[in-house]
Design a protein around this motif. Structure first.
Motif, PDB file in Angstrom:
ATOM      1  N   LEU A 164      46.798  49.241  24.372  1.00 12.51           N
ATOM      2  CA  LEU A 164      45.727  49.246  24.516  1.00 12.51           C
ATOM      3  C   LEU A 164      45.833  48.084  26.084  1.00 12.51           C
ATOM      4  O   LEU A 164      46.571  47.671  26.545  1.00 12.51           O
ATOM      5  N   ASP A 165      44.962  49.228  26.757  1.00 10.14           N
ATOM      6  CA  ASP A 165      44.954  49.165  28.356  1.00 10.14           C
ATOM      7  C   ASP A 165      43.835  48.834  28.483  1.00 10.14           C
ATOM      8  O   ASP A 165      42.734  49.143  28.429  1.00 10.14           O
ATOM      9  N   LEU A 166      43.147  47.973  29.949  1.00 12.04           N
ATOM     10  CA  LEU A 166      42.554  47.573  30.220  1.00 12.04           C
ATOM     11  C   LEU A 166      41.976  48.065  31.882  1.00 12.04           C
ATOM     12  O   LEU A 166      43.587  47.982  32.551  1.00 12.04           O
ATOM     13  N   ARG A 167      40.675  48.289  32.345  1.00 14.54           N
ATOM     14  CA  ARG A 167      40.511  48.091  33.778  1.00 14.54           C
ATOM     15  C   ARG A 167      39.998  46.668  33.690  1.00 14.54           C
ATOM     16  O   ARG A 167      39.023  46.591  33.448  1.00 14.54           O
ATOM     17  N   VAL A 168      40.137  45.926  34.959  1.00 15.11           N
ATOM     18  CA  VAL A 168      39.962  44.828  35.588  1.00 15.11           C
ATOM     19  C   VAL A 168      38.992  45.405  35.958  1.00 15.11           C
ATOM     20  O   VAL A 168      38.706  46.192  37.159  1.00 15.11           O
ATOM     21  N   ASN A 169      37.456  45.151  36.362  1.00 12.74           N
ATOM     22  CA  ASN A 169      36.095  45.459  37.206  1.00 12.74           C
ATOM     23  C   ASN A 169      36.341  44.648  38.320  1.00 12.74           C
ATOM     24  O   ASN A 169      35.532  43.570  38.028  1.00 12.74           O
ATOM     25  N   THR A 170      36.478  45.274  39.040  1.00 14.16           N
ATOM     26  CA  THR A 170      36.934  44.148  40.776  1.00 14.16           C
ATOM     27  C   THR A 170      35.707  43.539  41.020  1.00 14.16           C
ATOM     28  O   THR A 170      35.095  43.161  41.619  1.00 14.16           O
ATOM     29  N   MET A 213      34.436  41.627  27.792  1.00 11.91           N
ATOM     30  CA  MET A 213      33.875  42.297  27.613  1.00 11.91           C
ATOM     31  C   MET A 213      33.009  42.274  27.655  1.00 11.91           C
ATOM     32  O   MET A 213      31.825  43.336  28.427  1.00 11.91           O
ATOM     33  N   ARG A 214      31.602  41.627  27.303  1.00 10.27           N
ATOM     34  CA  ARG A 214      30.405  41.505  27.132  1.00 10.27           C
ATOM     35  C   ARG A 214      29.919  41.525  28.282  1.00 10.27           C
ATOM     36  O   ARG A 214      28.818  41.905  28.654  1.00 10.27           O
ATOM     37  N   ASP A 215      30.741  40.374  29.553  1.00  6.59           N
ATOM     38  CA  ASP A 215      30.214  40.480  31.177  1.00  6.59           C
ATOM     39  C   ASP A 215      30.735  41.555  31.488  1.00  6.59           C
ATOM     40  O   ASP A 215      29.862  41.769  33.329  1.00  6.59           O
ATOM     41  N   GLY A 216      31.360  42.710  31.261  1.00  5.20           N
ATOM     42  CA  GLY A 216      31.613  43.224  31.493  1.00  5.20           C
ATOM     43  C   GLY A 216      32.923  43.315  32.948  1.00  5.20           C
ATOM     44  O   GLY A 216      33.135  43.803  33.780  1.00  5.20           O
ATOM     45  N   ALA A 217      33.369  42.080  32.771  1.00  2.00           N
ATOM     46  CA  ALA A 217      34.642  42.541  33.840  1.00  2.00           C
ATOM     47  C   ALA A 217      35.931  42.614  33.232  1.00  2.00           C
ATOM     48  O   ALA A 217      36.164  43.377  34.512  1.00  2.00           O
ATOM     49  N   VAL A 218      36.217  43.293  32.182  1.00  2.20           N
ATOM     50  CA  VAL A 218      37.480  44.497  31.324  1.00  2.20           C
ATOM     51  C   VAL A 218      36.402  45.464  31.177  1.00  2.20           C
ATOM     52  O   VAL A 218      35.514  45.624  30.315  1.00  2.20           O
ATOM     53  N   GLU A 219      37.115  46.707  31.234  1.00  2.00           N
ATOM     54  CA  GLU A 219      36.772  47.658  30.304  1.00  2.00           C
ATOM     55  C   GLU A 219      37.906  48.303  29.546  1.00  2.00           C
ATOM     56  O   GLU A 219      39.109  47.905  30.597  1.00  2.00           O
ATOM     57  N   VAL A 220      37.722  49.229  28.370  1.00  2.00           N
ATOM     58  CA  VAL A 220      38.795  49.803  27.930  1.00  2.00           C
ATOM     59  C   VAL A 220      39.544  50.920  28.578  1.00  2.00           C
ATOM     60  O   VAL A 220      38.545  51.474  28.867  1.00  2.00           O
TER      61      VAL A 220
END
Length: 426
Positions: A164-170, A213-220
């Motif tokens: 399970l990888d996440l992308r941090v939304n900068t 996830m709900r706030d958009g700080a990370v995406e799978v």
């Protein structure tokens, strides 16, 4: 749900997925979601256990099918699921097996003596009696498109479960702040080496209800997919076109790299996917992306492509492909792909690559990407393209295209080539 009900549900799902694979129907993950949406009584633990059984069985479907064929059994949801169990669990109705798997109103029927004996013989078949492709869970026909010896470590890795990888939304957060927030939720996430925004959650846990996830700080998003986006090096103020945007995972990564400055076109043939992209973009705080639904062929597509010819600093063409690099996540693709479909994909890829090239301004960049491990979709496409378009060159001829694999990098099998168009005065 009882163990018997879970097994029966897994068999039902496998039959639905096998049918869809034969008939080019919906992907397995969508079928699983639809199945449980209609069965709200199944708890989260039941859903997870059933899904794990289904996907683990599909990951071994090639070898299981060959074992079953060797004893005269057809590969169905039932035979695949039962062959994947051990002998003690599937003893016949008069045997000493795990009776709980075949008891109750929602259970599948216990094997009779003949079926139990055949299943036991299938499981007992020595591995060296299986074909080389089956031992690697690779369809036999793909041997003509792979060097099996060289690909063996990759194919072996593709039988396991994906991380399970996440992308941090900068646009909204920084990796260390996200790691700290996850730690407060009891979740361990570690940076993926060689990436700026990828975190790997270990052990994997559901994060759908996480505020991050709900706030958009990370995406799978798989770490190797993130590497392909990073290779594109989108920058603030540029004009960027994501030509095969889909539901927008890479579009959102490009927008973050652009710091919401410039112009970003997200193009796809499926309006519904673009609606999903727009919803995701709103959550992620992306304001720079504009969606464009274009048919796969015809005058509307030609008009839009013509109007935007030679306007882009960067075009990303993450083209439709075999998905062989994603077999851990979509194991039914082993059963869905055939030689005719692969040939059609290659032709489509070449056409999309040519369309993408026409959008790149002199001195601009083009990234061609797939989630395939097949050379015919990757290096061969780039070589043929460079023959057609001598005004393009690999940005790093010494390094060449990039092929990331699960055995070496942990993420999905992914390929990306960064090409540069020669300046007008060159």
């Amino acid at each position: 749900m009882t163990p018997a009900a879970r097994l029966a549900a897994a068999i039902d799902l496998l039959d639905v997925i096998l049918s869809a694979a034969r008939d080019n129907g919906p992907p397995a993950d969508r079928l699983v979601n639809d199945y449980f949406r209609a069965r709200r009584y199944a708890g989260s633990k039941d859903r997870r256990a059933i899904q794990d059984q289904v996907f683990d069985t599909l990951r071994h479907a090639v070898s299981l099918s060959e074992r079953l064929a060797a004893v005269g059994l057809a590969a169905t949801g039932r035979t695949l699921a039962l062959c994947a169990l051990d002998d003690a669990e599937t003893a016949d109705a008069e045997g000493s097996g795990n009776a709980a798997l075949f008891a109750g109103p929602h259970a599948t029927h216990a094997p009779d003596a003949a079926e139990a004996a055949a299943l036991a013989a299938a499981r007992a078949l020595p591995a060296d009696r299986l074909s080389a492709t089956a031992r690697l869970e690779c369809p036999a026909w793909l041997a003509d498109h792979l060097d099996l010896d060289a690909a063996a470590p990759v194919l072996a890795a593709l039988v396991g479960r994906a991380p399970l990888d996440l992308r941090v939304n900068t646009l909204k957060a920084e990796p260390e702040a996200v790691r700290a927030a996850l730690a407060e939720q009891g979740v361990t996430a570690v940076p993926v080496a060689g990436t700026a925004t990828a975190l790997r959650v270990d052990p994997p846990v559901s994060l759908h209800q996480s505020p991050l996830m709900r706030d958009g700080a990370v995406e799978v998003q798989d770490a190797n997919a993130q590497r392909a986006c990073a290779l594109a090096a989108a920058a603030p103020g540029e004009t960027v076109i994501d030509l095969c945007a889909g539901a927008g995972g890479k579009t959102l990564a490009l927008a973050a790299a652009m710091a919401n400055e410039g112009r970003l076109w997200a193009v796809d043939i499926a309006p519904q996917r673009l609606k999903t992209l727009a919803r995701r973009a709103a959550i992620a705080g992306v304001t720079v992306a504009e969606t464009v639904a274009l048919p796969a062929t015809g005058k509307p597509r030609l008009r839009w492509l013509g109007a935007h010819a030679e306007t882009a600093d960067l075009v990303l063409a993450d083209v439709p492909c075999s998905g062989t690099g994603t077999w851990r996540r979509s194991p039914e693709l082993r059963l869905r792909l055939d030689a005719e479909w692969l040939d059609e994909l290659r032709q489509r890829q070449a056409r999309l690559l040519d369309e993408a090239a026409a959008l790149v301004k002199p001195g601009g960049r083009l990234v061609y990407a797939t989630c395939s491990i097949l050379a015919g979709e990757n290096d061969a496409q780039i070589a043929a393209f460079l023959d057609r378009r001598p005004d393009f060159a690999l940005a790093d001829p010494a390094g060449g295209p990039h092929a990331w694999t699960p055995d070496a990098d942990g993420g999905d099998g992914f390929f990306a080539a960064l090409l540069v168009r020669c300046p007008a005065d060159a």
